[in-house]
Scaffold this motif. Structure first.
Motif, PDB file in Angstrom:
ATOM      1  N   UNK A   1     -41.938  66.364  69.892  1.00  0.00           N
ATOM      2  CA  UNK A   1     -42.470  65.018  70.143  1.00  0.00           C
ATOM      3  C   UNK A   1     -41.327  64.137  70.616  1.00  0.00           C
ATOM      4  N   UNK A   2     -41.709  62.993  71.144  1.00  0.00           N
ATOM      5  CA  UNK A   2     -40.703  62.016  71.559  1.00  0.00           C
ATOM      6  C   UNK A   2     -39.855  61.609  70.349  1.00  0.00           C
ATOM      7  N   UNK A   3     -40.507  61.490  69.189  1.00  0.00           N
ATOM      8  CA  UNK A   3     -39.773  61.098  67.979  1.00  0.00           C
ATOM      9  C   UNK A   3     -38.712  62.154  67.633  1.00  0.00           C
ATOM     10  N   UNK A   4     -39.081  63.417  67.750  1.00  0.00           N
ATOM     11  CA  UNK A   4     -38.096  64.472  67.441  1.00  0.00           C
ATOM     12  C   UNK A   4     -36.954  64.473  68.467  1.00  0.00           C
ATOM     13  N   UNK A   5     -37.311  64.243  69.722  1.00  0.00           N
ATOM     14  CA  UNK A   5     -36.283  64.175  70.753  1.00  0.00           C
ATOM     15  C   UNK A   5     -35.304  63.020  70.474  1.00  0.00           C
ATOM     16  N   UNK A   6     -35.890  61.867  70.172  1.00  0.00           N
ATOM     17  CA  UNK A   6     -35.041  60.712  69.894  1.00  0.00           C
ATOM     18  C   UNK A   6     -34.163  60.949  68.677  1.00  0.00           C
ATOM     19  N   UNK A   7     -34.701  61.642  67.685  1.00  0.00           N
ATOM     20  CA  UNK A   7     -33.909  61.914  66.478  1.00  0.00           C
ATOM     21  C   UNK A   7     -32.713  62.818  66.806  1.00  0.00           C
ATOM     22  N   UNK A   8     -32.928  63.777  67.699  1.00  0.00           N
ATOM     23  CA  UNK A   8     -31.804  64.651  68.096  1.00  0.00           C
ATOM     24  C   UNK A   8     -30.730  63.845  68.824  1.00  0.00           C
ATOM     25  N   UNK A   9     -31.164  63.031  69.765  1.00  0.00           N
ATOM     26  CA  UNK A   9     -30.194  62.215  70.493  1.00  0.00           C
ATOM     27  C   UNK A   9     -29.514  61.195  69.587  1.00  0.00           C
ATOM     28  N   UNK A  10     -30.269  60.704  68.594  1.00  0.00           N
ATOM     29  CA  UNK A  10     -29.679  59.707  67.693  1.00  0.00           C
ATOM     30  C   UNK A  10     -28.479  60.298  66.949  1.00  0.00           C
ATOM     31  N   UNK A  11     -28.551  61.592  66.639  1.00  0.00           N
ATOM     32  CA  UNK A  11     -27.399  62.241  65.998  1.00  0.00           C
ATOM     33  C   UNK A  11     -26.195  62.196  66.932  1.00  0.00           C
ATOM     34  N   UNK A  12     -26.427  62.614  68.160  1.00  0.00           N
ATOM     35  CA  UNK A  12     -25.336  62.651  69.134  1.00  0.00           C
ATOM     36  C   UNK A  12     -24.735  61.262  69.354  1.00  0.00           C
ATOM     37  N   UNK A  13     -25.605  60.248  69.311  1.00  0.00           N
ATOM     38  CA  UNK A  13     -25.157  58.894  69.634  1.00  0.00           C
ATOM     39  C   UNK A  13     -24.615  58.126  68.440  1.00  0.00           C
ATOM     40  N   UNK A  14     -24.703  58.697  67.246  1.00  0.00           N
ATOM     41  CA  UNK A  14     -24.302  57.941  66.052  1.00  0.00           C
ATOM     42  C   UNK A  14     -22.798  58.035  65.830  1.00  0.00           C
ATOM     43  N   UNK A  15     -22.088  57.732  66.895  1.00  0.00           N
ATOM     44  CA  UNK A  15     -20.632  57.885  66.904  1.00  0.00           C
ATOM     45  C   UNK A  15     -19.964  56.946  65.899  1.00  0.00           C
ATOM     46  N   UNK A  16     -20.664  55.848  65.617  1.00  0.00           N
ATOM     47  CA  UNK A  16     -20.121  54.868  64.665  1.00  0.00           C
ATOM     48  C   UNK A  16     -19.786  55.465  63.302  1.00  0.00           C
ATOM     49  N   UNK A  17     -20.468  56.547  62.915  1.00  0.00           N
ATOM     50  CA  UNK A  17     -20.203  57.174  61.616  1.00  0.00           C
ATOM     51  C   UNK A  17     -18.751  57.637  61.484  1.00  0.00           C
ATOM     52  N   UNK A  18     -18.144  57.922  62.607  1.00  0.00           N
ATOM     53  CA  UNK A  18     -16.779  58.462  62.531  1.00  0.00           C
ATOM     54  C   UNK A  18     -15.807  57.435  61.967  1.00  0.00           C
ATOM     55  N   UNK A  19     -16.227  56.163  61.933  1.00  0.00           N
ATOM     56  CA  UNK A  19     -15.323  55.114  61.432  1.00  0.00           C
ATOM     57  C   UNK A  19     -15.606  54.770  59.980  1.00  0.00           C
TER      58      UNK A  19
END
Lengths: 459, 459
Positions: free
Chosen positions: B313-331
């Motif tokens: 689903x679009x929701x699952x796709x967005x959730x996968x990309x959200x992991x990749x984009x959650x770069x802020x966690x590294x700080x």
């Protein structure tokens, strides 16, 4: 013996410097007009190229790079110059299947480079008719185009890094292998498409692609011009990135290549104003073939095309391409003038009509115009005949073909370059400010003007 | 009032020239370090840009172009300079659906340009995290990369033509709309990726693509490094040109973005050393989905991957990309140093191990290294932590990350550029001959050194 010949002989030995009648004989042996070079040298290494350019620089001696000598714009004309032939620098240095790169010397023929890629299970997308003779260095210097630009771009898009020797002999080794590298100016673009006027390319790293494993080819008839861009859009969108060729033939061309003495047989009845050869390169023969059928089926239903044939065998595919490639037929009825222009697709119909009208008005029945080309790239080849051939007639025909491009933002050279032959028309496609900037670059890179002088812009 | 401010005020009026505390306040309002500009000007037209540069040239006054101010290498640092903001030149001038081109002013945000393309049923492939603020001009000046480089290349590949104002105010309008145009030097490449040091881009013609109508996204686990290039090759070949993203996360990154306080949920169990997000953009949802399943099924069978999840689903796709984009966690565990490098895929495993070891040897338990990136492009982002942050520590960390790149032909900047921040390390990725040639270009194009001085190479 001139000073430069003496200096070259001292550096390399008398047998290595070809001069006099032997040099003129070599220059006459190809089909391009090359003039009478003062000397021909054939370095084996980048260091030797550097030595030659250093000596030339010291002697303010023009140097003209020679690759496969298949260019179409007199870019290798070498009257009175030292011709620097890359014929001994043709090695494939490395194929890296993981990074998908190919490192070659500039004198390597395109066909050999493509074969090396293929042997590693990969694919070099640049493909032009002269592939057997044209070299990688020549293709870089002229930013060669060809049959697959639609999908993979021009030569520029296949060059990752290169090595060039500057006018004073300085070697700039910039053999980048990376797709992404923003560490400062991307220097390779100075040398790609500048026809040897800013530096002499000696090695290159080329980008390879996954080798396509399926191929689908179709030939269709189109009954009005504006259906061509509609078909291109539908095919681009509907074939999901696999469309690799969209070659259009005007009726004049189609008639010519399907009428004896031409060998080609017509895959579709004559009578349509336009024919298109489409090809996809993909990885899934069944699905790719189906999608092509779907796209063409819809195009038939919508009236975008009026007829279609899909190649059912390698022989049928080759027969379709043979029509497109049988350009030689355009010369069978008399002398011709050949052109390579690009313009917006939306301007093409009116442009071709305008050129046809101008030729007809001036030469009447003697005038002919045969048109074909890579429409998907905005690139047309026009073949004009006016019954005779002379330098004066050539100027008149050139004016008729190039003149209308200025007001519509067209280019006097889509893929062949400028060389000597199109230099006088550069101002039709480039503004004074653009040409002034070209001159500024030339002066910065080659202050003495010894690198392929007079090509692109007058010295 | 300084001479240049006086001259600008005379030309544009006092209200149009922002100076003093007002200028400093504006420079402080973003997140990038911008210094204290002498003045900020916001031209509305190319002619106004030309006037500003002509005045600056007459006064030998440094000028720093400002786009969206989202750069990561201090390319817009403007201490004592006239900051020339493109914020008022943001119009979309034309979308041509037949030629598939978009003509925009340089200050147009990427997102607006993409929206204009979409409204015409087409697609601008350049997409970066800062899309809402980053401008077309900034993306050109830095040759932006992003999430779809694998398929459509960097910004350079999406620029057909541009207009630039030179250091002395001369306007070079080179708004080419043609895919193929070999009429002389391709001047746009001087301005793409040169970070505003050779000219100031005011308008551009961008190349649009057919809009993909199907999207398939998968997340897979990989248990050894050398399976990553094998998977990339298999996916590139097996997906027939539709593969548009191949984003790899090292285990450290995956653990971080799937552990609270991060919001992301793990689509696959933890414990694998590498995870990959793959995406295809095509035109046939059923066939594209099937092919992705086939490729992943074979990869599972061959042991190239150990687990896979396909977004349903679009929701699952967005959730996968959200992991990749959650770069802020590294700080979240302390101060960090972020890097953007590129290197051969075959060198990556050893390189990351070497950097990890160096950080560990120096900072022990305090050291951390989180790695992710566009592996398909050879581009890794490394996020290093050493427990504290200071200019001295930064130098040490930079040395540890950049140092090993020199001997393996890696780049200190894959997509972010050099600016001020990486200038001291340029010599690791470029030879003295390359840097000398960059200087030669800079001198030819900007003899007084007023265009974004000190960026890329020291003045």
């Amino acid at each position: 013996m001139s000073d430069i010949v003496e200096a070259l002989t001292a550096a390399f030995g008398a047998t290595e410097v070809i001069t006099g009648e032997a040099a003129r004989e070599r220059a006459r042996s190809g089909w391009a007009r090359l003039g009478a070079p003062l000397a021909i040298v054939r370095p084996r290494t980048t260091a030797e190229v550097s030595t030659i350019l250093r000596l030339a620089h010291d002697h303010r001696q023009p140097v003209v790079p020679w690759g496969g000598l298949t260019g179409l714009v007199e870019g290798a004309y070498a009257e009175g110059a030292v011709a620097l032939s890359l014929e001994r620098m043709r090695a494939v240095r490395e194929v890296d299947p993981v990074e998908r790169t190919l490192t070659v010397e500039a004198g390597c023929p395109l066909e050999s480079a493509a074969a090396a890629a293929e042997a590693a299970g990969l694919f070099l997308p640049i493909d032009i008719g002269a592939r057997g003779s044209a070299t990688v260095g020549g293709a870089i210097s002229t930013n060669a185009g060809g049959n697959r630009v639609l999908r993979w771009g021009m030569m520029r898009e296949s060059v990752l890094g290169l090595e060039a020797v500057l006018a004073d002999g300085e070697v700039v080794t910039s053999l980048n292998t990376l797709v992404k590298n923003n560490a400062g100016y991307d220097l390779k673009h100075l040398f790609i498409g500048s026809e040897g006027t800013l530096g002499l390319v000696t090695r290159a790293v080329l980008r390879l692609r996954p080798r396509p494993t399926s191929q689908a080819t179709a030939f269709v008839a189109v009954n009005r011009f504006d259906a061509l861009p509609a078909l291109l859009s539908a095919a681009s969108a509907g074939l999901g990135g696999t469309l690799s060729a969209f070659e259009v033939m005007w009726a004049d061309f189609y008639d010519l290549v399907t009428t004896p003495p031409a060998q080609g047989r017509a895959p579709l009845p004559r009578g349509a104003p336009y024919y298109v050869l489409l090809e996809t390169l993909g990885s899934d023969a069944a699905a790719d073939g189906e999608r092509l059928e779907t796209v063409l089926g819809e195009a038939l239903a919508f009236g975008t095309i009026t007829d279609a044939a899909i190649a059912k065998s390698e022989a049928e595919r080759n027969a379709m391409w043979a029509l497109r490639d049988d350009v030689g037929q355009t010369a069978r009825n008399g002398p011709i003038y050949a052109f390579d222009v690009s313009l917006r697709i939306g301007e093409m119909e009116a442009y071709v009509a305008q050129v046809r009208a101008a030729l007809g008005a001036r030469w009447g029945e003697a005038a002919s115009l045969t048109v074909f080309g890579h429409l998907g790239d905005g690139n047309l080849h026009l073949i004009a005949g006016v019954g005779a051939r002379s330098p004066e007639l050539q100027q008149e025909v050139e004016a008729a073909v190039y003149g209308p491009l200025a007001s519509i933002g067209g280019s006097i050279s889509a893929e062949h370059g400028v060389g000597l032959q199109k230099r006088a028309f550069l101002h039709l496609s480039r503004s004074p400010a653009e040409i002034a900037l070209m001159r500024r670059l030339k002066t910065a890179m080659d202050p003495q003007g010894i690198l392929n002088p007079g090509k692109i812009i007058a010295t």
